[in-house]
Design a protein around this motif. Structure first.
Motif, mmCIF file in Angstrom:
data_model
loop_
_atom_site.group_PDB
_atom_site.id
_atom_site.type_symbol
_atom_site.label_atom_id
_atom_site.label_comp_id
_atom_site.label_asym_id
_atom_site.label_seq_id
_atom_site.Cartn_x
_atom_site.Cartn_y
_atom_site.Cartn_z
ATOM 1 N N ASP A 81 -17.622 -18.198 39.234
ATOM 2 C CA ASP A 81 -18.380 -18.564 38.039
ATOM 3 C C ASP A 81 -17.812 -17.989 36.745
ATOM 4 O OD1 ASP A 81 -20.851 -19.730 39.544
ATOM 5 O OD2 ASP A 81 -20.500 -17.771 40.448
ATOM 6 N N ILE A 82 -17.408 -16.729 36.776
ATOM 7 C CA ILE A 82 -16.880 -16.050 35.592
ATOM 8 C C ILE A 82 -15.388 -15.843 35.782
ATOM 9 C CG2 ILE A 82 -17.017 -14.028 34.095
ATOM 10 C CD1 ILE A 82 -19.802 -13.475 35.268
ATOM 11 N N LEU A 83 -14.588 -16.339 34.853
ATOM 12 C CA LEU A 83 -13.143 -16.102 34.882
ATOM 13 C C LEU A 83 -12.827 -14.948 33.943
ATOM 14 C CD1 LEU A 83 -11.851 -19.788 34.704
ATOM 15 C CD2 LEU A 83 -12.353 -18.414 36.736
ATOM 16 N N TRP A 84 -12.377 -13.830 34.512
ATOM 17 C CA TRP A 84 -11.950 -12.687 33.716
ATOM 18 C C TRP A 84 -10.432 -12.713 33.690
ATOM 19 C CZ3 TRP A 84 -11.985 -7.496 36.821
ATOM 20 C CH2 TRP A 84 -11.070 -6.603 36.258
ATOM 21 N N LEU A 85 -9.879 -12.955 32.506
ATOM 22 C CA LEU A 85 -8.429 -12.987 32.353
ATOM 23 C C LEU A 85 -7.918 -11.625 31.923
ATOM 24 C CD1 LEU A 85 -9.316 -16.072 31.984
ATOM 25 C CD2 LEU A 85 -7.102 -16.327 30.841
ATOM 26 N N MET A 86 -6.930 -11.109 32.648
ATOM 27 C CA MET A 86 -6.270 -9.891 32.203
ATOM 28 C C MET A 86 -5.741 -10.104 30.788
ATOM 29 S SD MET A 86 -4.417 -8.751 35.796
ATOM 30 C CE MET A 86 -3.673 -7.243 35.116
ATOM 31 N N PRO A 87 -5.465 -9.032 30.019
ATOM 32 C CA PRO A 87 -5.202 -9.177 28.580
ATOM 33 C C PRO A 87 -4.250 -10.314 28.235
ATOM 34 C CG PRO A 87 -5.277 -6.874 29.162
ATOM 35 C CD PRO A 87 -5.369 -7.624 30.457
ATOM 36 N N VAL A 88 -4.675 -11.130 27.291
ATOM 37 C CA VAL A 88 -3.916 -12.328 26.909
ATOM 38 C C VAL A 88 -3.113 -12.108 25.631
ATOM 39 C CG1 VAL A 88 -5.618 -13.838 28.008
ATOM 40 C CG2 VAL A 88 -5.860 -13.291 25.566
ATOM 41 N N HIS A 89 -3.125 -10.902 25.106
ATOM 42 C CA HIS A 89 -2.485 -10.628 23.817
ATOM 43 C C HIS A 89 -0.979 -10.396 23.959
ATOM 44 C CE1 HIS A 89 -6.686 -9.066 23.659
ATOM 45 N NE2 HIS A 89 -6.703 -9.829 22.587
ATOM 46 N N PRO A 90 -0.227 -10.525 22.846
ATOM 47 C CA PRO A 90 1.186 -10.152 22.874
ATOM 48 C C PRO A 90 1.328 -8.684 23.274
ATOM 49 C CG PRO A 90 0.654 -11.327 20.850
ATOM 50 C CD PRO A 90 -0.652 -11.012 21.513
ATOM 51 N N VAL A 136 -15.890 -17.680 30.477
ATOM 52 C CA VAL A 136 -14.574 -17.057 30.305
ATOM 53 C C VAL A 136 -14.723 -15.749 29.550
ATOM 54 C CG1 VAL A 136 -12.244 -17.294 29.363
ATOM 55 C CG2 VAL A 136 -13.440 -19.314 30.263
ATOM 56 N N ILE A 137 -14.265 -14.659 30.157
ATOM 57 C CA ILE A 137 -14.198 -13.385 29.450
ATOM 58 C C ILE A 137 -12.752 -12.907 29.480
ATOM 59 C CG2 ILE A 137 -16.582 -12.835 30.070
ATOM 60 C CD1 ILE A 137 -15.547 -10.735 32.009
ATOM 61 N N ILE A 138 -12.347 -12.191 28.447
ATOM 62 C CA ILE A 138 -10.984 -11.680 28.404
ATOM 63 C C ILE A 138 -10.990 -10.158 28.463
ATOM 64 C CG2 ILE A 138 -10.107 -13.675 27.141
ATOM 65 C CD1 ILE A 138 -10.020 -11.896 24.608
ATOM 66 N N ASP A 139 -9.922 -9.640 29.019
ATOM 67 C CA ASP A 139 -9.728 -8.199 29.088
ATOM 68 C C ASP A 139 -9.472 -7.682 27.680
ATOM 69 O OD1 ASP A 139 -9.334 -5.735 30.413
ATOM 70 O OD2 ASP A 139 -8.253 -6.739 32.025
ATOM 71 N N ASP A 204 -16.740 -16.062 26.226
ATOM 72 C CA ASP A 204 -18.119 -15.699 26.554
ATOM 73 C C ASP A 204 -18.354 -14.202 26.678
ATOM 74 O OD1 ASP A 204 -19.183 -18.500 27.057
ATOM 75 O OD2 ASP A 204 -17.434 -18.444 28.385
ATOM 76 N N GLY A 205 -17.322 -13.400 26.450
ATOM 77 C CA GLY A 205 -17.513 -11.959 26.542
ATOM 78 C C GLY A 205 -16.218 -11.230 26.826
ATOM 79 N N PHE A 206 -16.360 -9.966 27.221
ATOM 80 C CA PHE A 206 -15.201 -9.101 27.384
ATOM 81 C C PHE A 206 -15.348 -8.203 28.607
ATOM 82 C CE2 PHE A 206 -15.866 -9.887 22.874
ATOM 83 C CZ PHE A 206 -14.609 -10.273 22.432
ATOM 84 N N ARG A 207 -14.223 -7.937 29.247
ATOM 85 C CA ARG A 207 -14.108 -6.830 30.193
ATOM 86 C C ARG A 207 -13.365 -5.751 29.422
ATOM 87 N NH1 ARG A 207 -9.596 -3.595 32.051
ATOM 88 N NH2 ARG A 207 -10.106 -2.780 34.115
ATOM 89 N N PHE A 235 -21.489 -11.692 27.674
ATOM 90 C CA PHE A 235 -21.505 -10.863 28.885
ATOM 91 C C PHE A 235 -20.403 -9.823 28.759
ATOM 92 C CE2 PHE A 235 -20.840 -9.686 33.310
ATOM 93 C CZ PHE A 235 -22.145 -9.605 33.785
ATOM 94 N N MET A 236 -20.762 -8.557 29.020
ATOM 95 C CA MET A 236 -19.827 -7.451 28.849
ATOM 96 C C MET A 236 -19.712 -6.654 30.146
ATOM 97 S SD MET A 236 -18.732 -7.138 25.540
ATOM 98 C CE MET A 236 -18.645 -5.422 24.996
ATOM 99 N N LEU A 237 -18.465 -6.444 30.573
ATOM 100 C CA LEU A 237 -18.146 -5.653 31.759
ATOM 101 C C LEU A 237 -17.375 -4.416 31.338
ATOM 102 C CD1 LEU A 237 -17.575 -5.036 34.793
ATOM 103 C CD2 LEU A 237 -15.710 -6.723 34.659
#
Length: 472
Positions: A81-90, A136-139, A204-207, A235-237
């Motif tokens: 249900d929730i996709l947490w992507l490891m950091p997407v930044h440069p 979708v949450i991002i690291d 939708d939020g952050f890990r 949503f925050m992890l």
């Protein structure tokens, strides 16, 4: 967190004798517990959710957001249900580790790693994920930046300095510089960067990486601002096991203590093979003490994330198979049925028994053809979605424990709206007799979830064997 009950002979014998005083005690406890409710409103969609950690660099051969988008239908079939992507930044180049560097050395908080794609391509990915029903949450890496982050030159005042007046990295993270949250301007800049992803990219939020290293009052300060940026809130992890973070800042934290307890139990059963470390003798009944402690410490209706693996464990502490051996699937079942939210890490659903490279491109898992591990986790995801007793937080079923003569047999049930989930696992080294000390679970109207057969508890359970019963 849910109140944890143990059925015992003592409670059965003396319960009626102390009914009046017990009622007063319960009333007092209720008042005390209500005062420790989290201030956050948990999204209803999160109650039965499963979170999936996306190691985007290693998940596909291309390692791009376009290739990742092609995986969305498969993940939908898997039932996450929730996709947490490891950091997407440069990633910073100065003091970079390895060929491609660490995801957690951020060069620019408002851009996308060119390995992954462009910002517009990432926005399209988020939109497609939403279309399919994912969150979708991002690291997010708030404690430190990469050594050539744009802030280093433009805003050096954001950073902590050592005794020599120089920027420095925490721990042995030599590719990073630590931020200084005593500075209002640092807090404002971090808030602004987080709002960018909510408003402009529609995540939708952050890990939040090492969230416990950032002052707790920052999270209490920033959370209302972040919630206001997105209808229905976010949503925050927290990558932390600190109860105070889940009062005002985070919906969910890491259940690191349960992960360590699982490891100790597996080591006692002779199943830990990652290295030659030794761990204290621990049996399944130790889960009781940890649950009781967490129930007391954590704000009510906050969540803990249960796991058998994640990116840190996979890369640095061994795969789930090296840590748990033949108990792996039993621990996975517990990660879904104990209070909290379960995690799946990239490749876990394939039974991948190798560590991903961390600082360079690695071979993607073989997702097709789908194997018995995909079916196993798909089945567990369906269990989580469809059993109200397994909801996270206060809406889930209270745990009722059934003590057995063996310290390695762990049996419990959870019930909501007359729908029960009954779990029995053997976390020991050998087969064990299933003999209940006092109370036995009621099997009326229950079936074996994995086979569909009428519920029946065998005289023995083999090591690593698990049973899950649900209503017909």
């Amino acid at each position: 967190m849910k109140k944890f009950f143990i059925l015992s002979a003592i409670a059965s014998l003396f319960g009626s004798l102390f009914s009046c005083s017990a009622g007063k005690t319960q009333e007092k406890e209720s008042v005390e517990r209500d005062s420790t409710f989290t201030s956050l409103v948990q999204p209803e969609w999160s109650r039965n959710a499963v979170i999936y950690e996306v190691n985007w660099r290693q998940m596909t051969t291309e390692g791009t957001v376009t290739a990742l988008e092609n995986q969305l239908p498969r993940l939908k079939d898997l039932g996450v249900d929730i996709l947490w992507l490891m950091p997407v930044h440069p990633i910073s180049e100065l003091n970079r580790k390895g060929e491609l560097g660490s995801y957690y050395a951020v060069q620019n908080y408002k851009d996308v790693n060119p390995e992954l794609g462009s910002l517009d391509q990432f926005k399209a990915f988020v939109a497609k994920a939403h279309e399919l029903g994912f969150k979708v949450i991002i690291d997010w890496v708030p404690n430190h930046t990469g050594c050539d982050n744009v802030w280093v030159k433009e805003h050096p005042e954001y950073y902590a300095l050592n005794e020599e007046g120089k920027m420095f990295g925490p721990f042995d993270w030599t590719d990073t510089y630590k931020l200084d949250y005593s500075k209002p301007e640092t807090r404002q800049a971090m808030t602004d960067a987080m709002l960018f992803w909510l408003k402009d990219v529609n995540i939708d939020g952050f890990r939040c990486d090492v969230a416990g290293e950032v002052p707790t009052d920052f999270w209490a300060e920033v959370r209302p601002k972040l919630d206001a940026a997105k209808e229905g809130g976010i949503f925050m992890l927290a990558e932390a096991s600190k109860p105070e973070l889940q009062k005002d800042g985070f919906n969910m934290g890491y259940n690191w203590p349960m992960k360590d307890l699982f490891r100790d139990i597996a080591a006692t059963a002779g199943q830990y093979t990652f290295d030659d470390k030794t761990f204290p003798e621990t049996h399944a009944n130790a889960i009781d003490s940890l649950l009781a402690q967490q129930d007391k410490e954590y704000p009510r209706d906050s969540y803990l994330m249960n796991m058998v693996t994640n990116h840190d464990l996979n890369s640095w502490e061994g795969t789930e198979f090296k840590r748990f051996g033949n108990l792996t699937n039993a621990f996975a079942v517990l990660s879904y049925t104990l209070p909290g939210m379960p995690l799946i890490y990239t490749g876990q659903e394939t039974g991948m028994d190798r560590a991903f490279e961390f600082f360079k491109k690695d071979t993607a898992p073989e997702f097709e053809p789908r194997n018995e591990y995909f079916t196993f986790y798909q089945k567990l995801n369906s269990l989580k979605h469809n059993q109200p007793a397994l909801k996270a937080g206060v809406e889930g079923g209270e745990m009722v424990r059934y003590a057995t003569e063996s310290n390695d047999i762990y049996a419990f049930s959870r019930t909501v709206d007359e729908k029960t989930v009954l779990v029995i696992v053997n976390l020991g080294k050998d087969a064990a007799d299933v003999k209940f000390v006092k109370e036995s679970p009621v099997l009326d109207n229950l079936v074996n979830y994995f086979t569909g057969e009428v519920a029946e508890i065998p005289a023995k359970l083999a090591a690593g064997e698990y049973l899950v019963f649900v209503n017909k």
